[in-house]
Design an enzyme around this catalytic site. Structure first.
Site, PDB file in Angstrom:
ATOM      1  N   HIS A  75       0.866  -1.191   0.000  1.00 29.60           N
ATOM      2  CA  HIS A  75       0.000   0.000   0.000  1.00 29.60           C
ATOM      3  C   HIS A  75       0.897   1.232   0.000  1.00 29.60           C
ATOM      4  O   HIS A  75       1.373   1.644  -1.049  1.00 29.60           O
ATOM      5  CB  HIS A  75      -0.926  -0.054   1.221  1.00 29.60           C
ATOM      6  CG  HIS A  75      -2.045   0.945   1.196  1.00 29.60           C
ATOM      7  ND1 HIS A  75      -2.353   1.718   0.105  1.00 29.60           N
ATOM      8  CD2 HIS A  75      -2.946   1.310   2.169  1.00 29.60           C
ATOM      9  CE1 HIS A  75      -3.395   2.492   0.387  1.00 29.60           C
ATOM     10  NE2 HIS A  75      -3.764   2.267   1.636  1.00 29.60           N
ATOM     11  N   ARG A  88      -3.777  11.848   3.313  1.00 26.20           N
ATOM     12  CA  ARG A  88      -4.820  10.839   3.443  1.00 26.20           C
ATOM     13  C   ARG A  88      -5.478  10.888   4.818  1.00 26.20           C
ATOM     14  O   ARG A  88      -6.623  10.435   4.976  1.00 26.20           O
ATOM     15  CB  ARG A  88      -4.250   9.453   3.150  1.00 26.20           C
ATOM     16  CG  ARG A  88      -5.291   8.359   2.951  1.00 26.20           C
ATOM     17  CD  ARG A  88      -6.272   8.664   1.839  1.00 26.20           C
ATOM     18  NE  ARG A  88      -5.643   8.942   0.567  1.00 26.20           N
ATOM     19  CZ  ARG A  88      -5.235   8.010  -0.302  1.00 26.20           C
ATOM     20  NH1 ARG A  88      -5.384   6.729  -0.009  1.00 26.20           N
ATOM     21  NH2 ARG A  88      -4.697   8.361  -1.448  1.00 26.20           N
ATOM     22  N   ASP A  93       2.451   6.980  -7.723  1.00 26.38           N
ATOM     23  CA  ASP A  93       3.733   6.685  -7.075  1.00 26.38           C
ATOM     24  C   ASP A  93       4.900   7.162  -7.934  1.00 26.38           C
ATOM     25  O   ASP A  93       5.888   7.697  -7.423  1.00 26.38           O
ATOM     26  CB  ASP A  93       3.856   5.181  -6.806  1.00 26.38           C
ATOM     27  CG  ASP A  93       2.768   4.679  -5.886  1.00 26.38           C
ATOM     28  OD1 ASP A  93       2.614   5.248  -4.790  1.00 26.38           O
ATOM     29  OD2 ASP A  93       2.058   3.731  -6.256  1.00 26.38           O
ATOM     30  N   GLY A 122       4.810   1.749  -9.806  1.00 24.72           N
ATOM     31  CA  GLY A 122       4.856   3.067 -10.416  1.00 24.72           C
ATOM     32  C   GLY A 122       4.108   3.174 -11.731  1.00 24.72           C
ATOM     33  O   GLY A 122       4.022   4.270 -12.297  1.00 24.72           O
ATOM     34  N   HIS A 141      -2.810   1.275 -12.997  1.00 21.01           N
ATOM     35  CA  HIS A 141      -3.664   1.315 -11.807  1.00 21.01           C
ATOM     36  C   HIS A 141      -4.978   0.638 -12.158  1.00 21.01           C
ATOM     37  O   HIS A 141      -5.579   0.960 -13.194  1.00 21.01           O
ATOM     38  CB  HIS A 141      -3.918   2.752 -11.352  1.00 21.01           C
ATOM     39  CG  HIS A 141      -4.446   2.866  -9.967  1.00 21.01           C
ATOM     40  ND1 HIS A 141      -5.726   2.455  -9.619  1.00 21.01           N
ATOM     41  CD2 HIS A 141      -3.877   3.318  -8.821  1.00 21.01           C
ATOM     42  CE1 HIS A 141      -5.913   2.668  -8.334  1.00 21.01           C
ATOM     43  NE2 HIS A 141      -4.819   3.180  -7.816  1.00 21.01           N
TER      44      HIS A 141
END
Length: 286
Positions: A154, A258, A233, A189, A192
């Protein structure tokens, strides 16, 4: 929605053009004015700082939203202070001061914080909601989120990407890509699952900066060979390298920003009064 990240019916990428974390917090927490995060003493460990806040903290149950928001603001400031962002003023300016950033660096940090504030039911946010559903105190809910974020699958993606980049720089991008795919790790990286056409957060950040030569070489090789686009990332590492930010600054930005989303989810979950309690199916012999 439609390949974009939405905060309360507004595209996060559009909000990031002009909002700081304080304004994003007001939006997510449904408050009329930008949030002022308090000044807190510096601390080197976010876990210990949040654990200290839990001592004597009250349950979420039956509390006024205004009280919960105040405790949430304290948690955000505590998280920021754990990564060196102390003093008064917007969080991005506190970080810019401790990281000795110029105006461009400060702007990158502001934009990143706005884009990282929330991301649906990711693992750390779900953990926060589970804690909130039990009536745990706000600092305990945030601690649950931070513990989950700390996992290498994560919030630890930054370290994996740095390893991938190091291998690309030493052995060549194509060789590194082949090795990582062979190991079954995927390519940190890049890509997604929620954004098949590219991570909008990464596009927003990369539109304003130019990755260095090593990152650009890896980006081009992945795009050419697999058609994958950089994700958040990658963009954070590009910012880290461009502005010479300290180690794990990407994780720091994630955790600080976050926390705003975790607070919003904790307040929302507490308002439902429901306990999150999934069922398991027994598959033994009897």
């Amino acid at each position: 929605r439609h390949g974009d990240l939405i905060y309360r019916d507004q595209a996060a990428t559009e909000l990031a053009e002009h909002m700081g974390l304080e304004e994003v917090a007001a939006l997510l927490w449904e408050q009329p004015d930008a949030i002022t995060f308090p000044e807190v003493p510096a601390d080197k460990d976010a876990f210990q700082s949040l654990a200290a806040l839990t001592i004597g903290a009250r349950s979420l149950i039956g509390r006024r939203v205004e009280k919960l928001i105040g405790e949430g603001a304290q948690c955000v400031a505590t998280m920021a202070a754990a990564f060196g962002a102390i003093g008064a003023g917007p969080i991005h300016r506190r970080l810019a001061a401790v990281w000795s950033l110029n105006a461009d660096g400060e702007e990158s940090v502001r934009r990143a914080l706005a884009l990282l504030a929330d991301h649906e039911l990711n693992p750390s946010t779900f953990a926060t909601r589970v804690a909130a559903s039990t009536g745990a105190a706000m600092p305990a809910c945030i601690l649950a989120g931070l513990a989950t974020l700390s996992g290498p699958k994560h919030g630890g993606a930054e370290a994996a990407l740095e390893s991938f980049l190091l291998e690309s720089s030493s052995a060549g991008a194509d060789t590194a890509i082949e090795r990582w795919l062979t190991r079954g790790h995927g390519l940190p990286g890049f890509g997604h699952p929620l954004y098949p056409y590219g991570d909008p957060r990464a596009r927003s950040l990369l539109a304003n900066i130019q990755p260095d030569a090593e990152l650009a070489t890896l980006r081009d090789a992945v795009a050419d060979g697999l058609g994958l686009q950089p994700n958040i990332d990658f963009a954070l590492l590009a910012i880290t390298r461009l502005h010479t930010l300290p180690p794990r600054s990407g994780f720091a930005l994630f955790a600080i920003a976050r926390t705003v989303g975790w607070v919003a989810h904790a307040v929302e979950q507490a308002a439902t009064g429901a306990v999150i309690r999934p069922r398991a199916r027994y598959q033994g012999k009897n």
